[in-house]
Design an enzyme around this catalytic site. Structure first.
Site, PDB file in Angstrom:
ATOM      1  N   THR B 205       0.843  -1.184   0.000  1.00 14.65           N
ATOM      2  CA  THR B 205       0.000   0.000   0.000  1.00 14.65           C
ATOM      3  C   THR B 205       0.891   1.252   0.000  1.00 14.65           C
ATOM      4  O   THR B 205       1.995   1.215   0.496  1.00 14.65           O
ATOM      5  CB  THR B 205      -0.826  -0.028   1.307  1.00 14.65           C
ATOM      6  OG1 THR B 205      -1.618  -1.195   1.298  1.00 14.65           O
ATOM      7  CG2 THR B 205      -1.686   1.205   1.485  1.00 14.65           C
ATOM      8  N   VAL B 234     -12.236  -5.768   0.486  1.00 17.89           N
ATOM      9  CA  VAL B 234     -11.820  -4.413   0.827  1.00 17.89           C
ATOM     10  C   VAL B 234     -10.960  -4.515   2.073  1.00 17.89           C
ATOM     11  O   VAL B 234     -11.391  -5.082   3.082  1.00 17.89           O
ATOM     12  CB  VAL B 234     -13.038  -3.504   1.097  1.00 17.89           C
ATOM     13  CG1 VAL B 234     -12.584  -2.095   1.448  1.00 17.89           C
ATOM     14  CG2 VAL B 234     -13.970  -3.483  -0.117  1.00 17.89           C
ATOM     15  N   ASP B 236      -7.949  -2.404   4.691  1.00 17.25           N
ATOM     16  CA  ASP B 236      -8.029  -1.242   5.578  1.00 17.25           C
ATOM     17  C   ASP B 236      -7.897   0.083   4.841  1.00 17.25           C
ATOM     18  O   ASP B 236      -8.374   1.119   5.322  1.00 17.25           O
ATOM     19  CB  ASP B 236      -6.916  -1.313   6.621  1.00 17.25           C
ATOM     20  CG  ASP B 236      -5.536  -1.186   5.973  1.00 17.25           C
ATOM     21  OD1 ASP B 236      -5.174  -2.087   5.178  1.00 17.25           O
ATOM     22  OD2 ASP B 236      -4.845  -0.176   6.203  1.00 17.25           O
ATOM     23  N   THR B 256      -0.273   0.974   6.714  1.00 19.95           N
ATOM     24  CA  THR B 256       0.072  -0.050   5.736  1.00 19.95           C
ATOM     25  C   THR B 256       0.383  -1.337   6.485  1.00 19.95           C
ATOM     26  O   THR B 256       0.732  -1.304   7.658  1.00 19.95           O
ATOM     27  CB  THR B 256       1.274   0.378   4.876  1.00 19.95           C
ATOM     28  OG1 THR B 256       1.788  -0.748   4.172  1.00 19.95           O
ATOM     29  CG2 THR B 256       2.406   0.941   5.725  1.00 19.95           C
ATOM     30  N   HIS B 258      -0.820  -5.629   7.133  1.00 23.00           N
ATOM     31  CA  HIS B 258      -1.892  -6.602   6.956  1.00 23.00           C
ATOM     32  C   HIS B 258      -3.231  -5.932   7.230  1.00 23.00           C
ATOM     33  O   HIS B 258      -3.579  -5.613   8.370  1.00 23.00           O
ATOM     34  CB  HIS B 258      -1.685  -7.803   7.877  1.00 23.00           C
ATOM     35  CG  HIS B 258      -2.736  -8.844   7.684  1.00 23.00           C
ATOM     36  ND1 HIS B 258      -3.594  -9.236   8.671  1.00 23.00           N
ATOM     37  CD2 HIS B 258      -3.116  -9.523   6.567  1.00 23.00           C
ATOM     38  CE1 HIS B 258      -4.444 -10.128   8.193  1.00 23.00           C
ATOM     39  NE2 HIS B 258      -4.164 -10.330   6.924  1.00 23.00           N
TER      40      HIS B 258
END
Lengths: 355, 355
Positions: B205, B234, B236, B256, B258
């Site tokens: 991310t 979707v 986080d 960023t 898991h």
């Protein structure tokens, strides 16, 4: 199985400063008189300006749902089972905007959102913008229990439903004649959604929180969203920390009201943050709703329960239908003005009196 | 325009207890020596086990993005302009999993998520599961500025993009040859996603936080999600309070790592809650990431900035590419072991030394 205890009289008085005034249920002292490990189920049928013609059915609906949730506990279920059972009952009831009875979006479609969360593990499942599902809360639970993810949206959520054998239903079965007519009247309003917000109209999300005898808490929230919403709009309901949150170290919350305002302040987490800092459940809910009103001018409501069985149903809209079952005793209400909790002896049935 | 100051040497040492050990940047004392109203832009390119072959390109990418963000401020833009510019640069860079270079889902499709938030008003815009959009962060900004909603998902997000003239691009232009090959290698793993998590793989991310000279803060986060994720998953990144949050009264955070773990603890709000309670930015970030590791065994990273210009880049994964520009000075790093901030005189350029 549940006893009926509250006054069913209606009070239709409008309250103008509804984002600063508050409704409470039992006082903290009353709560603390009760067992520290009471099993409790609290449900709401949405915080909004519930019209008189829906009031009685709304109250009946939340009463039945709270009893469904509590029955799940009595059958040996845990807090997650209780909130799922309660929300399924609300989804199945066409008076509420969730599952059957859902609001229509700007294209006249039904797009549903739901979340469920287990406070013992912080496991959560959510679906957003799912179609043709009668009980989105159960699909959310399947996401929680059968996938490595927390949220599935749109087409993917429906693909998952099919893969785990969750039946789809025709859209028409989810839409009431009442909703179709209301939508037809308003579909040409360009600013439909904002008007809904300003009149606190069509915010009838449903939700439940529970604590079981082991002290585990859970929450669930489900909605069809705001009538005339844009296609693909996701409100607060399926968003962890906003529409709901559950943590055995603080409690469980389910929120309702103007979704975008709830999102801006992550209302469920905000309430639990206050509880973590030592505020009683009712005070935490009041402070958070007041903050939402002051900071982003949003009205709404929340139900909350702590691991020790404290609970509150609080709202800043004109009405919120809610019901709670604690130790086999059912409490419920829909309006707030001129209502105060009556003095309650430790073993008596809670009741409300009109001033 | 930005000076380069940090040591570019790489350290590939693996760190086993990565969910409890921490990497920090400048100490709080260093931060407080700086102006209370410094304009600052901090960006990250994802907290994960970045392979050596991507390390140099990742560092170059975050450096360029931080400079893009800071340039937006120098052109008179505000914090929202800065985070949008920085994240657009990261989305345009195929080394990062956002926009161009996105990861493929279980069906070999690209589904993108992004959020942007303005700390001055708590206004926010987000898109989830959107396809064929090169810069989802800018689409999220359009949701924030041109609709009454905060989040649009899937088909609805794409319909909105078309309605406001945001161009769509062919899927193939968003997918790199590298990603297609990696996906082909792994697409038959049934438990692909969990394996990715366990190896902290494919969590790249991107995100940015900024504070402008007026003390306004903003955040933005964008991602293609975990490789081989279920269709419609979707994470986080687009979820307010989890992938990002910004509030002028506390600060801005972009997360960023898991995604499901970040969601369970609503990491961005957790970090800001610690800041609201008086913790310095770095300490708040460390405590929150440590909590995430302890409570749900999740690894990740966060960048955070306070309204007074304190900032930190913190991670519990093996690496996180990050860069920051403060007062025209660029700092950056990717690894943590054996790195300590060097003593920094008030007017000198920050730098890192290897022990």
């Amino acid at each position: 199985m549940c006893q009926v205890s509250a006054d069913e009289a209606e009070n239709n008085t409008q309250i103008s400063q509804n984002h600063v005034s508050m409704a409470e249920v039992l006082s903290e002292e009353d709560r603390e008189r009760k067992s520290k490990m009471s099993a409790v189920v609290v449900v709401h049928g949405g915080a909004w300006a519930i019209p008189d013609e829906l009031a009685e059915a709304s109250v009946s609906g939340v009463k039945a749902a709270a009893c469904e949730g509590f029955s799940a506990l009595k059958r040996g279920g845990n807090a997650v089972d209780a909130v799922e059972a309660a929300v399924r009952a609300l989804e199945d009831n066409t008076v509420f905007n969730a599952g059957h009875g859902a609001a229509l979006n700007a294209n006249g479609e039904v797009e549903l959102d739901a979340i469920i969360m287990d406070g013992s593990t912080l496991a959560s499942g959510a679906v957003s913008c799912v179609k043709n599902i009668a009980n989105p809360v159960s699909l959310a639970r399947a996401v929680m229990e059968k996938t490595a993810h927390i949220m599935l949206t749109g087409r993917g959520a429906n693909m998952f439903a099919e893969s785990v054998g969750v039946a789809t239903v025709p859209t028409e079965t989810l839409v009431t004649e009442y909703e179709r007519k209301e939508w037809e009247k308003r579909k040409h309003y360009v600013a439909g959604v904002m008007e809904d917000f300003n009149s606190q109209w069509a915010h009838d999300t449903v939700g439940a929180v529970a604590v079981d005898c082991a002290g585990n808490v859970a929450c669930a929230t489900s909605t069809g969203g705001i009538r005339n919403k844009m296609v693909g709009r996701v409100g607060d309901s399926p968003i962890i920390g906003s529409g709901g949150y559950a943590d055995n170290f603080s409690g469980a919350v389910s929120c309702t009201g103007h979704g975008e305002s709830i999102l801006k302040v992550t209302l469920a987490r905000l309430i639990l943050s206050h509880i973590e800092q030592g505020k009683p459940v009712a005070e935490a809910s009041q402070a958070s709703l007041r903050y939402m009103g002051d900071r982003v001018r949003g009205a709404g409501g929340a139900i909350a329960v702590s691991p020790s069985g404290q609970w509150a149903a609080t709202f800043t809209t004109e009405r919120m239908a809610w019901a709670a079952v604690e130790d086999d005793v059912l409490c419920y209400c829909i309006h707030k003005k001129n209502l105060q909790p009556s003095p309650v002896a430790p073993d008596s049935t809670p009741s409300w009196i009109e001033k």
